[in-house]
Design an enzyme around this catalytic site. Structure first.
Site, mmCIF file in Angstrom:
data_model
loop_
_atom_site.group_PDB
_atom_site.id
_atom_site.type_symbol
_atom_site.label_atom_id
_atom_site.label_comp_id
_atom_site.label_asym_id
_atom_site.label_seq_id
_atom_site.Cartn_x
_atom_site.Cartn_y
_atom_site.Cartn_z
ATOM 1 N N ASP A 76 1.871 -1.105 11.846
ATOM 2 C CA ASP A 76 0.554 -1.575 11.392
ATOM 3 C C ASP A 76 0.280 -3.019 11.806
ATOM 4 O O ASP A 76 -0.799 -3.538 11.546
ATOM 5 C CB ASP A 76 0.463 -1.473 9.863
ATOM 6 C CG ASP A 76 0.431 -0.019 9.416
ATOM 7 O OD1 ASP A 76 -0.014 0.832 10.196
ATOM 8 O OD2 ASP A 76 0.863 0.256 8.283
ATOM 9 N N ARG A 83 -6.271 1.698 18.001
ATOM 10 C CA ARG A 83 -6.054 0.245 17.890
ATOM 11 C C ARG A 83 -5.757 -0.425 19.229
ATOM 12 O O ARG A 83 -5.999 -1.620 19.375
ATOM 13 C CB ARG A 83 -4.944 -0.044 16.864
ATOM 14 C CG ARG A 83 -5.449 0.153 15.450
ATOM 15 C CD ARG A 83 -4.437 -0.205 14.382
ATOM 16 N NE ARG A 83 -5.062 -0.131 13.062
ATOM 17 C CZ ARG A 83 -4.401 0.045 11.926
ATOM 18 N NH1 ARG A 83 -3.089 0.178 11.933
ATOM 19 N NH2 ARG A 83 -5.051 0.090 10.777
ATOM 20 N N ARG A 108 -8.715 11.761 12.413
ATOM 21 C CA ARG A 108 -7.279 11.540 12.637
ATOM 22 C C ARG A 108 -6.500 12.865 12.674
ATOM 23 O O ARG A 108 -6.848 13.818 11.971
ATOM 24 C CB ARG A 108 -6.736 10.589 11.568
ATOM 25 C CG ARG A 108 -7.397 9.228 11.717
ATOM 26 C CD ARG A 108 -6.924 8.238 10.700
ATOM 27 N NE ARG A 108 -5.512 7.917 10.864
ATOM 28 C CZ ARG A 108 -4.855 7.127 10.035
ATOM 29 N NH1 ARG A 108 -5.480 6.587 8.998
ATOM 30 N NH2 ARG A 108 -3.581 6.860 10.228
ATOM 31 N N SER A 131 7.181 9.130 12.060
ATOM 32 C CA SER A 131 6.046 8.912 11.158
ATOM 33 C C SER A 131 6.479 9.086 9.717
ATOM 34 O O SER A 131 6.930 10.159 9.316
ATOM 35 C CB SER A 131 4.929 9.906 11.493
ATOM 36 O OG SER A 131 4.056 10.001 10.391
ATOM 37 N N LYS A 168 0.839 -1.211 0.000
ATOM 38 C CA LYS A 168 0.000 0.000 0.000
ATOM 39 C C LYS A 168 0.866 1.250 0.000
ATOM 40 O O LYS A 168 0.629 2.189 -0.775
ATOM 41 C CB LYS A 168 -0.913 -0.038 1.233
ATOM 42 C CG LYS A 168 -1.899 1.089 1.304
ATOM 43 C CD LYS A 168 -3.172 0.659 1.985
ATOM 44 C CE LYS A 168 -3.040 0.595 3.489
ATOM 45 N NZ LYS A 168 -2.998 1.910 4.129
ATOM 46 N N GLY A 225 -5.168 7.738 5.438
ATOM 47 C CA GLY A 225 -4.272 8.724 6.043
ATOM 48 C C GLY A 225 -3.038 8.939 5.186
ATOM 49 O O GLY A 225 -2.548 10.068 5.050
ATOM 50 N N ARG A 249 2.882 5.873 -3.199
ATOM 51 C CA ARG A 249 4.045 6.681 -3.595
ATOM 52 C C ARG A 249 4.312 6.599 -5.088
ATOM 53 O O ARG A 249 4.773 7.559 -5.695
ATOM 54 C CB ARG A 249 5.282 6.244 -2.792
ATOM 55 C CG ARG A 249 5.233 6.739 -1.343
ATOM 56 C CD ARG A 249 6.126 5.923 -0.450
ATOM 57 N NE ARG A 249 6.227 6.425 0.910
ATOM 58 C CZ ARG A 249 5.316 6.224 1.873
ATOM 59 N NH1 ARG A 249 4.217 5.548 1.618
ATOM 60 N NH2 ARG A 249 5.514 6.714 3.088
ATOM 61 N N LYS A 291 -4.454 5.690 14.601
ATOM 62 C CA LYS A 291 -4.618 4.997 13.317
ATOM 63 C C LYS A 291 -6.105 5.014 12.914
ATOM 64 O O LYS A 291 -6.857 5.818 13.424
ATOM 65 C CB LYS A 291 -4.067 3.569 13.422
ATOM 66 C CG LYS A 291 -2.560 3.541 13.676
ATOM 67 C CD LYS A 291 -1.800 4.170 12.520
ATOM 68 C CE LYS A 291 -0.322 4.296 12.809
ATOM 69 N NZ LYS A 291 0.404 5.015 11.769
HETATM 70 C C1 S3P Z 1 2.441 4.718 6.167
HETATM 71 C C2 S3P Z 1 3.018 5.028 7.353
HETATM 72 C C3 S3P Z 1 2.562 4.524 8.654
HETATM 73 C C4 S3P Z 1 1.497 3.444 8.539
HETATM 74 C C5 S3P Z 1 0.553 3.664 7.418
HETATM 75 C C6 S3P Z 1 1.288 3.808 6.099
HETATM 76 C C7 S3P Z 1 3.016 5.251 4.936
HETATM 77 O O1 S3P Z 1 2.094 5.607 9.400
HETATM 78 O O2 S3P Z 1 0.775 3.316 9.742
HETATM 79 O O3 S3P Z 1 -0.351 2.573 7.298
HETATM 80 O O4 S3P Z 1 2.733 4.727 3.840
HETATM 81 O O5 S3P Z 1 3.776 6.231 5.024
HETATM 82 P P1 S3P Z 1 3.109 6.560 10.203
HETATM 83 O O6 S3P Z 1 4.505 6.208 9.839
HETATM 84 O O7 S3P Z 1 2.763 7.923 9.795
HETATM 85 O O8 S3P Z 1 2.843 6.229 11.641
#
Ligand code: S3P
Length: 443
Positions: A321, A352, A123, A168, A22, A95, A27, A348
Site C-alpha cells: 500500500d 496505482r 476490483r 495476498s 485498517k 476490498g 479483523r 487496488k
Molecule cells: C489488506 C491486504 C492488502 C492491502 C489492503 C489491506 C488486508 O491487500 O493492499 O489495503 O487487510 O488484508 P492484498 O494483500 O490482498 O494485496
C-alpha cells in the site's frame, strides 16, 4: 466531492498519533464476531471502510456497539453464527471488508449479496470466489470477476489446500475465515508471505495455526478447523500505512522532524521504512513493545538526502500500500528508484501504477511504467517542481494523500480532487497534517 490544495511547506515538527490500523480494525470486528463472548476493541479505526464492515456484520445478526470514541464492543456468537437471507451488504470502497467477509459468510448458514462503490465494483474477485467455491459455498450473480456477488454459505465448510498465485492477505484471510468452519485442516500456500494479522489474531484468540516455509521458498499456512476462540480484548496499534504520509513528508520537507506514536511495526508491514532507510532516510524506531501479538514502536523521521535504489519484488507484499508515497519520496531522490514486481498495484482502489505515473508526469517528473514495474526518475535535492496542476484521486485515498504530500515540496500549489475517500483510511488527515505544519487548504 471535496478538493484540497497543498502548498509548499517547511519546518514540519511535532508528534502525531495516526488512526488505528485498517487491517487489524477490520479483523477485530470480523474475527471478533466468531469468538464466543464479548470483546472490547480499543482504538478501532472509525473510517468509512471499517464502518461498512461493522454495518455488514450487524445486518447478519452480530451485535456491535460503539461505547465511546474508537472504543467498541463486539458480541461474538461463535464460528458459523452469521444469519439471514437476502442480506445486501454495501462494502463501500473496501476490498478488505468485502473479501474477508465473503470468507466468513462462506462458513455460515447465511445468504448475502456484496455490493460496493464504483472503485470496488471494478476490483477482481475471482481470486476469492474460486477457493470459496471449493469450500462448498454457492455463488450466484458472478459476472466478469466483479461485484455484485451473491454468496450462500454453509455451516460446515470443506477443508481445502489452496495454492494462491498472488501473495495476498485478503485471499489468505478469506480462505482461513471459511476454514474456521471446517472439520479438518485448511491450508494455503503463498508465493511470499503477505501480512499475517489474521494468523496472529486467530492465534491470540486460541486457534491452532502455523506458518511454515516450504523447500521451494513458498509459504504454507495451516489452520485447524472449529477452534474454540476465547473472547479477549484488542488494542489496535496505529496504522503504518497512514504513518507513512507524515514520515515521508518530514523526509522531503526542509528542516523537519516528526514523531509518529504507537505504530504497528510488524515486519510484514514495514517494507517502506526499510526501503527509505536504504535510500538514506533518517528514520529511528523507539520504544519497541508488544501489544496483543503485534509489535509496535514510535517512529522519528527527519529531513534527509535520499538516493534512488532498486526495490526487489520479494519486498512488494510488505509495502504493497506504500508504493504511491514511496514514489513521492523517490521524486526528491538523486537518481532512479526502480520498483520491481508491483503488478498487484493495478488491482487496488485504482490502477496505482497508472495513477502515480500520470500524476508525476503532470508535474514534470519522468516515470517509466511497464506491465509489472515502475521507475521514478528523481529530480534530486536541487531539482524543482513548479507546474500548477490538478490531480484526480480516482477515488483512491492513498493517491490523494500521496499527491498532497508532493504539494509540500512544489513551488506552485498542487490541487487534489475527490479527496473524500481519504476518510476510508485516515479520518482527520487534513487536521493532523496541518498541526505538524503542512500547508493544506480545504476547498
Ligand atoms: C489488506 C491486504 C492488502 C492491502 C489492503 C489491506 C488486508 O491487500 O493492499 O489495503 O487487510 O488484508 P492484498 O494483500 O490482498 O494485496
Amino acid at each position: 466531492m471535496n478538493s484540497i490544495i497543498s502548498h509548499k511547506s517547511s519546518n514540519l515538527s511535532g508528534e502525531m498519533i495516526v488512526p488505528g490500523d485498517k487491517s487489524i480494525s477490520h479483523r477485530s470486528l470480523i474475527i471478533g464476531s466468531a469468538v464466543t463472548g464479548k470483546i472490547i476493541v480499543n482504538n478501532l479505526l472509525e473510517s468509512e471502510d471499517v464502518l461498512a464492515t461493522a454495518n455488514a456484520l450487524r445486518k447478519m445478526g452480530v451485535s456491535i456497539n460503539k461505547l465511546s470514541n474508537n472504543k467498541w464492543e463486539v458480541f461474538g456468537s461463535g464460528i458459523g453464527s452469521l444469519s439471514g437471507i437476502n442480506n445486501i451488504l454495501d462494502m463501500g470502497n473496501s476490498g478488505t471488508g468485502a473479501r474477508l467477509l465473503m470468507g466468513l459468510v462462506a462458513g455460515s448458514d447465511v445468504e448475502a449479496t456484496f455490493i460496493g462503490d464504483q472503485s470496488l465494483s471494478k476490483r477482481p474477485m475471482k481470486r476469492i470466489i474460486s477457493p470459496l467455491i471449493e469450500t462448498g459455498a454457492t455463488i450466484e450473480n458472478f459476472n466478469n470477476d466483479t461485484l455484485p456477488i451473491k454468496i450462500k454459505g454453509s455451516k460446515i465448510t470443506l477443508p481445502i489446500e489452496y495454492e494462491s498465485t498472488v501473495a495476498s492477505a485478503q485471499v489468505k484471510s478469506s480462505i482461513l475465515l471459511a476454514g474456521l468452519s471446517s472439520i479438518g485442516t485448511t491450508s494455503i500456500i503463498e508465493p511470499s508471505l503477505s501480512r499475517d494479522h489474521t494468523e496472529r489474531m486467530l492465534k491470540y484468540f486460541g486457534a491452532k495455526i502455523e506458518t511454515i516455509k516450504l523447500k521451494n521458498s513458498k509459504w504454507k499456512i495451516i489452520l485447524e478447523g472449529i477452534p474454540s476462540l476465547k473472547p479477549l480484548d484488542i488494542n489496535v496499534p496505529s496504522d503504518p500505512s497512514s504513518a507513512s504520509f507524515p514520515i515521508v513528508s518530514a523526509l522531503i520537507t526542509p528542516n523537519s522532524k516528526v514523531k509518529v506514536m504507537n505504530v504497528c511495526v510488524n515486519e510484514l508491514r514495514t517494507g517502506l521504512f526499510k526501503t527509505l532507510i536504504e535510500m538514506g532516510a533518517k528514520i529511528k524506531f523507539m520504544n519497541s513493545r508488544e501489544m496483543n501479538g503485534e509489535l509496535i514502536a514510535d517512529i522519528v523521521a527527519e529531513t534527509s538526502k535520499l538516493n534512488g535504489i532498486t526495490i526487489p519484488k520479494s519486498r512488494a507484499a510488505s509495502m504493497i500500500d506504500e508504493y504511491p508515497i514511496l514514489a513521492i519520496a523517490a521524486v526528491k531522490a538523486e537518481g532512479d528508484t526502480i520498483m520491481e514486481g508491483v503488478e498487484e498495484l493495478r488491482y487496488k482502489e485504482t490502477d496505482r501504477i497508472k495513477s502515480v505515473c500520470e500524476g508525476l508526469q503532470k508535474v514534470g517528473v519522468q516515470t517509466i511504467d511497464t506491465h509489472n514495474s515502475m521507475i521514478v526518475k528523481g529530480i534530486g535535492p536541487q531539482g524543482q517542481i513548479n507546474q500548477n496542476v490538478e490531480i484526480n484521486s480516482n477515488l483512491d485515498h492513498r493517491i490523494a494523500m500521496s499527491f498532497l504530500c508532493l504539494g509540500l515540496i512544489s513551488e506552485k500549489p498542487i490541487k487534489v480532487d475527490n479527496t473524500d475517500t481519504i476518510k476510508s483510511s485516515f479520518p482527520f488527515f487534513l487536521d493532523k497534517m496541518k498541526k505538524i505544519g503542512a500547508k493544506f487548504e480545504q476547498l
